[in-house]
Design a protein around this motif. Sequence first.
Motif, PDB file in Angstrom:
ATOM      1  N   ALA B 460       0.841  -1.207   0.000  1.00 50.67           N
ATOM      2  CA  ALA B 460       0.000   0.000   0.000  1.00 50.67           C
ATOM      3  C   ALA B 460       0.872   1.251   0.000  1.00 50.67           C
ATOM      4  O   ALA B 460       0.507   2.269  -0.590  1.00 50.67           O
ATOM      5  CB  ALA B 460      -0.921   0.004   1.219  1.00 50.67           C
ATOM      6  N   TYR B 461       2.042   1.187   0.649  1.00 45.15           N
ATOM      7  CA  TYR B 461       2.903   2.369   0.712  1.00 45.15           C
ATOM      8  C   TYR B 461       3.705   2.559  -0.574  1.00 45.15           C
ATOM      9  O   TYR B 461       3.784   3.659  -1.105  1.00 45.15           O
ATOM     10  CB  TYR B 461       3.863   2.275   1.916  1.00 45.15           C
ATOM     11  N   ASN B 502       1.845   7.100   8.567  1.00 42.02           N
ATOM     12  CA  ASN B 502       2.624   7.860   7.579  1.00 42.02           C
ATOM     13  C   ASN B 502       4.122   7.585   7.693  1.00 42.02           C
ATOM     14  O   ASN B 502       4.934   8.294   7.122  1.00 42.02           O
ATOM     15  CB  ASN B 502       2.312   9.362   7.670  1.00 42.02           C
ATOM     16  N   VAL B 503       4.482   6.548   8.436  1.00 41.80           N
ATOM     17  CA  VAL B 503       5.890   6.138   8.490  1.00 41.80           C
ATOM     18  C   VAL B 503       6.195   5.337   7.221  1.00 41.80           C
ATOM     19  O   VAL B 503       5.494   4.373   6.915  1.00 41.80           O
ATOM     20  CB  VAL B 503       6.154   5.277   9.740  1.00 41.80           C
ATOM     21  N   PRO B 504       7.250   5.735   6.486  1.00 42.98           N
ATOM     22  CA  PRO B 504       7.576   4.982   5.258  1.00 42.98           C
ATOM     23  C   PRO B 504       7.966   3.542   5.589  1.00 42.98           C
ATOM     24  O   PRO B 504       8.728   3.305   6.529  1.00 42.98           O
ATOM     25  CB  PRO B 504       8.783   5.733   4.676  1.00 42.98           C
ATOM     26  N   VAL B 505       7.426   2.609   4.850  1.00 44.23           N
ATOM     27  CA  VAL B 505       7.762   1.197   5.083  1.00 44.23           C
ATOM     28  C   VAL B 505       8.235   0.560   3.786  1.00 44.23           C
ATOM     29  O   VAL B 505       7.938   1.039   2.691  1.00 44.23           O
ATOM     30  CB  VAL B 505       6.568   0.398   5.658  1.00 44.23           C
ATOM     31  N   GLY B 506       8.994  -0.516   3.943  1.00 49.57           N
ATOM     32  CA  GLY B 506       9.535  -1.176   2.755  1.00 49.57           C
ATOM     33  C   GLY B 506       9.967  -2.590   3.054  1.00 49.57           C
ATOM     34  O   GLY B 506       9.650  -3.159   4.101  1.00 49.57           O
ATOM     35  N   PHE B 507      10.706  -3.122   2.094  1.00 47.18           N
ATOM     36  CA  PHE B 507      11.125  -4.528   2.161  1.00 47.18           C
ATOM     37  C   PHE B 507      12.393  -4.636   3.002  1.00 47.18           C
ATOM     38  O   PHE B 507      13.425  -4.102   2.637  1.00 47.18           O
ATOM     39  CB  PHE B 507      11.363  -5.060   0.743  1.00 47.18           C
ATOM     40  N   TRP B 508      12.288  -5.327   4.109  1.00 46.75           N
ATOM     41  CA  TRP B 508      13.407  -5.509   5.050  1.00 46.75           C
ATOM     42  C   TRP B 508      13.740  -6.987   5.022  1.00 46.75           C
ATOM     43  O   TRP B 508      12.867  -7.812   5.311  1.00 46.75           O
ATOM     44  CB  TRP B 508      12.926  -5.060   6.427  1.00 46.75           C
ATOM     45  N   ARG B 509      14.974  -7.303   4.700  1.00 43.21           N
ATOM     46  CA  ARG B 509      15.420  -8.688   4.492  1.00 43.21           C
ATOM     47  C   ARG B 509      14.532  -9.736   5.176  1.00 43.21           C
ATOM     48  O   ARG B 509      14.493  -9.822   6.405  1.00 43.21           O
ATOM     49  CB  ARG B 509      16.851  -8.841   5.003  1.00 43.21           C
ATOM     50  N   GLY B 510      13.852 -10.522   4.378  1.00 43.10           N
ATOM     51  CA  GLY B 510      12.922 -11.515   4.918  1.00 43.10           C
ATOM     52  C   GLY B 510      11.481 -11.035   4.943  1.00 43.10           C
ATOM     53  O   GLY B 510      10.552 -11.843   5.019  1.00 43.10           O
ATOM     54  N   VAL B 511      11.293  -9.720   4.917  1.00 43.21           N
ATOM     55  CA  VAL B 511      10.001  -9.043   4.782  1.00 43.21           C
ATOM     56  C   VAL B 511       8.941  -9.618   5.740  1.00 43.21           C
ATOM     57  O   VAL B 511       9.251  -9.940   6.884  1.00 43.21           O
ATOM     58  CB  VAL B 511       9.559  -9.050   3.292  1.00 43.21           C
ATOM     59  N   ASN B 512       7.705  -9.752   5.302  1.00 40.17           N
ATOM     60  CA  ASN B 512       6.634 -10.174   6.213  1.00 40.17           C
ATOM     61  C   ASN B 512       6.795 -11.599   6.715  1.00 40.17           C
ATOM     62  O   ASN B 512       6.236 -11.956   7.755  1.00 40.17           O
ATOM     63  CB  ASN B 512       5.270 -10.010   5.542  1.00 40.17           C
TER      64      ASN B 512
END
Lengths: 160, 715
Positions: B460-461, B502-512
């Motif tokens: 969504a972000y 409104n905090v930017p989020v993204g793909f962090w190694r291993g993600v969800n």
Amino acid sequence: MCNDGGHGMITLTINGKQHQVDAPDDTPLLWVLREWIGMTGTKFGCGVAQCGACSVHVDGEVQRSCQIHVGDVGSAKITTIEGLSPDGSHPVQRAWLEHDVPQCGYCQSGQIMAAAALLAQKPRPSDADIDEAMTNICRCGTYNRVRAAIHTAADLAGKV
Amino acid sequence: MTASIGLGRRFFLASTAAGAFSLGWKIPAAQAATGAEVGIWAEIHADDTVIVRIARSEMGQGTLTGLAQLVADELDADWSKVRAEYVAPEVNNARKRVWGDMSTGGSRGIRASVDYVRAGGAAARAMLIQAAAQKWNVAAAECSASDSVVTHSLSGRRLRYGELAEAAAKLPVPEKPVLKTPAQWKIIGKGVKRLDTAEKLTGAQKYAIDVILPGMLNAAIAQSPVFGGKLVSFDAAKVAGMPGVRHVLAVDDNAVAVVADKWWQAKTALEALPVTWDEAGNGKLSSAEIARHLAGGLDAAEAGLGQKQGDLAAGLKAAAKTVTATYGTPFLAHATMEPMNCTAQFADGKVEIWVASQNGDASLAAAAEAGGVKLGDVKVNKLHLGGGFGRRGQQDYTRQAVLIAKQVPGRPIKLIWSREEDMQHDFFRPITQAKMTAGLDKDGNVTALHARLSGQSIVAYLSPSRLVNGVDPVAFQGWAADEFGYMAIPNLLIDHAMRNTNVPVGFWRGVNANQNTIYMECFIDELAHAAGRDPLAFRQALMAKNPKHLAVLNAVAEKAGWGKPLPAGVFRGIAQNYAYGSYVAAVAEVSVSAKGAVQVHRIVAATDPGYVVNPQQVAAQIEGSFAYGLSALFYGENTVENGRMVEGNFDSYQILRMAEMPKVESVIVPSGGFWGGVGEPTIAVAPPAVLNAIFAATGKRVRQMPLKNQGFFPA
């Protein structure tokens, strides 16, 4: 011409060579190495002495160059990763190659300098010695290979 | 034939007598000798050197070496003469994208490229054999290739690849070359050394942050500390006279940069620069408020569907016992060791950048957009990454560097973020919570399971167009019907109440998968305990429909000696998962002191990635996954106060260090038939294996991460 606001030329001894730099006394040695002299093997990671990516030897002792004011270096001999050996043949570098230690590699200059200083002090470090001396951060997680490579480097140095 | 299309140049950075790397990117004449392009993936030189083109990015995960192995094996190349070189994005575009996708994330480097790079190697091999056959005037079928030599079996004649390359390059590229069978592989599956190690041991490896160009200036940047805030004004006159300062510039509508001769001067002046920000109404956001926002999603009537089977309500009704638990994980920064940086030059309507990027195509697009130039007027120099972990897929720093360079045309500008900017302006791992509910019958069998996620959506972000009817499919990572290991549970519901901030989020190694696996594997452990069953046996009973999950679980249990006696005070925990195409499982052996000091004595981690390209690099990724995953488990947390991130550096965002790193034993059990990723799946099982061992040791369930907030710390 020069607007560095320097307090006159400072003479540094780095890897056995003398360098004249025109930088303010309170400039961190890290940035003098990287920007005034152009030696970029020593890395910027945090700027607050936490990560150890900027580790160099000052008169043989490992120190975090982001915390050293260039004006305080005086006649101390600085060794950086570029000067650890002329050709990458230091036992630590050979052991690192043997264990394929680096992943991204960004922290490895600091890891190698910390390991070399440890071995200079303790030629046969125990795991506890390694735990105490090796406080550098690695985000890729090469710690176990760093540990194994330090033991190998001790063996290699012992064979010389 | 063309050569040096990419960045082999990075290996040849010129050095002056004074030791300064200042001459730019010239290729010394001796190194500029070009080879012949045989097919598109291999360039072969007269001395038999094979340069394999790499479209993906190397950030430590070993993909550069692995991809080269795939090409070299099908090529039957002499591995000792193989080198690798990046393909430049603009060259890929100019050649109609023959090298395919450049994006490097989702553990895709190998598994999404494997078919076409192997085919490329096989095509080149066929062309070399054909060239030899033509020289000898014999049938190609009478010739064979091995170790970069083609041999004519009847006459024993031999020609080296270096002797054949020029002729081979002129032949048509076979469209459907025959690939080797796994039994024929010689380099694939071997633990060969990485191709990119030597430079990393001497300081010679150039990262983007090390770029030095003639006339280059340096920039330091301050972005609105409040997420969504705007730059109102700054008083450039206050710092104009400071050493080295050249420019003070607005960047977009939310940042200000100082450009100086040296970065240290720019940073020093930036800290002295008076800046006024407009918080735009976002200055009150806090972690407490976000936690309430998410809590509301746990029981919300509306939620997006992940998967369901059977009838959850009926399954819960039929249960003799119901178990419920709520878990949560915080925002996390990537904290790559090399802070975000990019060097850009804007001149004559063209843009050139030097960048560490997980996506060369995205870097090119961001530079074109920021520079206001055509895609064809951008040149991208890709450098090795000092860590990526998902952060360098986003190109905010590239955009900023170009925006600054455009205001100082004709001069290269190197933008470096401070560690504080890097940590506080990340695309964070999203914050999520999960309410887990399950029913057990009187014999301890699971009758129903409901996993309700609540929290922020990466899709969504970052790319709302990829939402499916408003649902984020990535949020359920590891829990889709073709991923989830407990499909024998008859009544199942997995859903997600999206709660964005409104905090930017993204793909962090291993993600969800990281977060979901903590929730599921700890909760399954809770169920085993409630049922009075052994955690391993309980899982095995739920995996009747998932034999590959079960095989890896069994492999790890066997290697760890599950069920066998341990030293006094040491306890085991287990976890398993499927993600990124690979099956993984881990056992942790842990002791916990009365004060909460957690000693992780041993980790055994198994993975089935189908086929293995390089087992020692797979082991490196497994080890590294534990360092990254356990850092997050013990310490990792970014908290929001007054609309901004609190933690700014490694003193407040601690990272696992040598003394805290457990021994890790890798068990690689490739079952063949598929290509799974290895950079990320194992991170997901690291925390739950340790958490379940902590429960075994203490009887305490930790359900809110990180451990530092729950009275536990590394011994």
